[in-house]
Design a protein around this motif. Structure first.
Motif, mmCIF file in Angstrom:
data_model
loop_
_atom_site.group_PDB
_atom_site.id
_atom_site.type_symbol
_atom_site.label_atom_id
_atom_site.label_comp_id
_atom_site.label_asym_id
_atom_site.label_seq_id
_atom_site.Cartn_x
_atom_site.Cartn_y
_atom_site.Cartn_z
ATOM 1 N N GLY A 58 35.250 63.055 33.608
ATOM 2 C CA GLY A 58 36.093 63.871 32.573
ATOM 3 C C GLY A 58 37.100 64.679 33.199
ATOM 4 N N ILE A 59 37.376 64.266 34.578
ATOM 5 C CA ILE A 59 38.599 64.966 35.332
ATOM 6 C C ILE A 59 39.958 64.384 34.786
ATOM 7 N N THR A 60 40.756 64.976 34.421
ATOM 8 C CA THR A 60 42.029 64.558 33.514
ATOM 9 C C THR A 60 43.226 65.051 34.139
ATOM 10 N N ILE A 61 43.210 65.513 35.331
ATOM 11 C CA ILE A 61 44.416 66.136 36.042
ATOM 12 C C ILE A 61 44.422 65.399 37.377
ATOM 13 N N PRO A 62 45.460 65.340 38.146
ATOM 14 C CA PRO A 62 45.687 64.799 39.395
ATOM 15 C C PRO A 62 44.781 65.522 40.370
ATOM 16 N N CYS A 63 44.084 64.769 41.295
ATOM 17 C CA CYS A 63 43.062 65.136 42.101
ATOM 18 C C CYS A 63 43.209 64.655 43.694
ATOM 19 N N MET A 64 43.145 65.381 44.471
ATOM 20 C CA MET A 64 43.149 64.739 45.860
ATOM 21 C C MET A 64 41.837 65.306 46.576
ATOM 22 N N VAL A 109 42.539 69.986 44.536
ATOM 23 C CA VAL A 109 42.173 69.512 45.802
ATOM 24 C C VAL A 109 40.837 70.148 46.390
ATOM 25 N N PRO A 110 39.796 69.284 45.696
ATOM 26 C CA PRO A 110 38.403 69.354 46.291
ATOM 27 C C PRO A 110 38.410 68.902 47.581
ATOM 28 N N MET A 111 37.385 69.713 48.554
ATOM 29 C CA MET A 111 37.154 69.150 49.767
ATOM 30 C C MET A 111 35.768 69.385 50.097
ATOM 31 N N LYS A 130 54.188 94.443 43.830
ATOM 32 C CA LYS A 130 54.313 93.417 44.822
ATOM 33 C C LYS A 130 54.590 92.009 44.276
ATOM 34 N N LEU A 131 54.028 91.901 43.108
ATOM 35 C CA LEU A 131 53.762 90.286 42.408
ATOM 36 C C LEU A 131 54.714 90.353 41.125
ATOM 37 N N LYS A 132 55.156 91.076 40.862
ATOM 38 C CA LYS A 132 56.117 91.018 39.619
ATOM 39 C C LYS A 132 57.082 89.919 39.569
ATOM 40 N N GLY A 133 56.894 88.889 38.763
ATOM 41 C CA GLY A 133 58.093 87.793 38.654
ATOM 42 C C GLY A 133 57.815 86.909 39.734
ATOM 43 N N LYS A 134 56.982 86.862 40.803
ATOM 44 C CA LYS A 134 56.735 85.988 41.844
ATOM 45 C C LYS A 134 56.125 84.903 41.562
ATOM 46 N N LEU A 135 55.285 84.969 40.663
ATOM 47 C CA LEU A 135 54.358 83.741 40.565
ATOM 48 C C LEU A 135 54.829 82.971 39.319
ATOM 49 N N ASP A 136 54.928 81.641 39.632
ATOM 50 C CA ASP A 136 55.264 80.405 38.557
ATOM 51 C C ASP A 136 53.670 80.114 38.016
ATOM 52 N N MET A 137 53.049 80.636 37.106
ATOM 53 C CA MET A 137 51.829 80.473 36.462
ATOM 54 C C MET A 137 51.865 79.003 35.829
ATOM 55 N N SER A 138 53.037 78.528 35.449
ATOM 56 C CA SER A 138 53.138 77.192 34.563
ATOM 57 C C SER A 138 52.581 76.288 35.880
ATOM 58 N N ARG A 139 52.773 76.451 37.212
ATOM 59 C CA ARG A 139 52.438 75.397 38.220
ATOM 60 C C ARG A 139 51.277 76.011 39.143
ATOM 61 N N LEU A 140 50.074 75.794 38.581
ATOM 62 C CA LEU A 140 48.771 76.323 38.870
ATOM 63 C C LEU A 140 47.946 75.373 39.461
ATOM 64 N N GLY A 141 47.627 75.405 40.794
ATOM 65 C CA GLY A 141 46.672 74.720 41.466
ATOM 66 C C GLY A 141 45.414 75.366 41.897
ATOM 67 N N LEU A 142 44.133 74.638 41.972
ATOM 68 C CA LEU A 142 43.061 75.067 42.469
ATOM 69 C C LEU A 142 42.411 74.163 43.661
ATOM 70 N N SER A 143 41.887 74.828 44.495
ATOM 71 C CA SER A 143 41.368 73.904 45.673
ATOM 72 C C SER A 143 39.929 74.765 46.222
ATOM 73 N N GLY A 144 39.222 73.906 46.870
ATOM 74 C CA GLY A 144 38.011 74.513 47.351
ATOM 75 C C GLY A 144 37.333 73.733 48.192
ATOM 76 N N HIS A 145 36.403 74.315 48.933
ATOM 77 C CA HIS A 145 35.526 73.585 50.018
ATOM 78 C C HIS A 145 33.969 73.520 49.419
ATOM 79 N N SER A 146 33.269 72.365 49.624
ATOM 80 C CA SER A 146 31.685 72.499 49.575
ATOM 81 C C SER A 146 31.423 73.051 48.230
ATOM 82 N N PHE A 147 30.923 74.422 48.107
ATOM 83 C CA PHE A 147 30.457 74.841 47.007
ATOM 84 C C PHE A 147 31.857 75.285 45.951
#
Length: 330
Positions: free
Chosen positions: A216-222, A196-198, A151-168
């Protein structure tokens, strides 16, 4: 008893999905994709740790940029669907992972007092560490699936990886990209390009502790929060949610503070009768501004950056304050 049950429900039942909503806002992203939802169970053999995953994926050949989402205390991979569905409809693969030990299983099928007590106890150092390892394993797993999964082969651009989360999950997010979040250990992952931490929890008391944790946050952050974003378990008051933004000085930082926004509005909860209009508006802005940020900083789209920095304040109007700052030259 009834009050305890209501409080437990507000904290723990992190919302049903709003469902996809057509947005008529100033920041537009085209094209809009149909999406498919993949439910899976992943096993980290090295830790003997298994957890559910829900993936919202655009229908198309890709490859698509990837966002990993970490839920709040007592949540699950089924929550925050209003974000996963929206991001996927705009061309991102949104991967919602569940963290055993600090997820909805902590409180389910228990009386209100026991659920509340166990939930608070789950916000501990062991859970914080496990969550970071869950994210790191998930990145490894996605890289593997991008090569071999039907289902996912070749569909993920892992060079453009973001992380987000809420509270904990916001704590988890920043712990994965800054060295000072976890005492005596650094588990930062350079594969993560923007976050994007919320409603980030802040327990640091002195300026030196805050500087050590967040400078120490060294990448863009919203960062996102609200004027009523007090912690349901009493760990962080709303005014402290801006601390990570204030002390981060090595990368591009944005802060949105929603007027009247409380802690649970970020979960995508069904709007309460007394604040239905406000919830709906805030949640639309959460979608819109996070998308502009991902476009601008994860996909290097000048349109997204320019809109944030030149039109973002006007668009929010009376609903929120918007701040930004660039890296210090010192």
């Amino acid at each position: 008893m009834m009050r305890a049950m209501i409080m437990a429900a507000l904290l723990c039942s992190c919302a049903f999905a709003w469902g996809a909503e057509t947005l008529n806002t100033r920041y537009q992203h085209e094209p809009t994709y149909e999406i498919t939802t993949i439910n899976d169970q992943w096993l980290d053999k090295s830790r003997g740790r298994s957890f559910p995953v829900r993936i919202y994926c655009p229908v198309g050949s890709g490859p698509f940029p990837v966002i990993i989402f970490s839920h709040g205390l007592g949540g699950s991979c089924e929550h925050y669907a209003f974000l996963g569905q929206y991001w996927a409809s705009c061309g991102y693969v949104s991967v919602h992972i569940q963290h055993p030990g600090s997820d909805s299983n902590v409180w389910k099928n228990k009386g209100p007092m026991k659920a509340w007590s166990d939930l608070k106890a789950a916000a501990n150092a062991v859970s914080a560490l496990n969550r970071v390892f869950d994210v790191r394993f998930s990145i490894d797993k996605l890289e593997e699936l991008n090569i071999s999964d039907v289902k996912l082969k070749g569909k993920l651009d892992m060079s453009r990886l973001g992380l987000s989360g809420h509270s904990f999950g916001a704590h988890t997010t920043l712990a994965c990209v800054t060295k000072g979040m976890l005492p005596n250990i650094s588990l930062t992952d350079s594969r993560i390009k923007a976050v994007v931490p919320m409603s980030t929890p802040v327990t640091e008391k002195t300026d030196e502790q805050k500087r050590r944790a967040f400078s120490g946050i060294t990448i863009p952050c919203m960062h996102m929060t609200g004027t009523k974003d007090d912690s349901p378990v009493g760990e962080t008051f709303a005014a402290a949610r801006r601390v990570p933004f204030d002390f981060a000085d090595k990368s591009q930082q944005y802060l949105i503070n929603f007027q009247g926004g409380d802690h649970m509005v970020f979960t995508g909860r069904l709007p309460l009768i007394f604040n239905r209009g406000r919830d709906k508006k805030i949640q639309r802005y959460i979608q819109e501004y996070s998308l502009a940020f991902w476009d601008g900083w994860l996909c290097d789209d000048v349109k997204g950056r320019n809109w944030l920095e030149n039109n973002g304040v006007q668009e929010l109007g009376k609903y929120a304050t918007f701040e930004m700052k660039s890296p210090s030259l010192d």
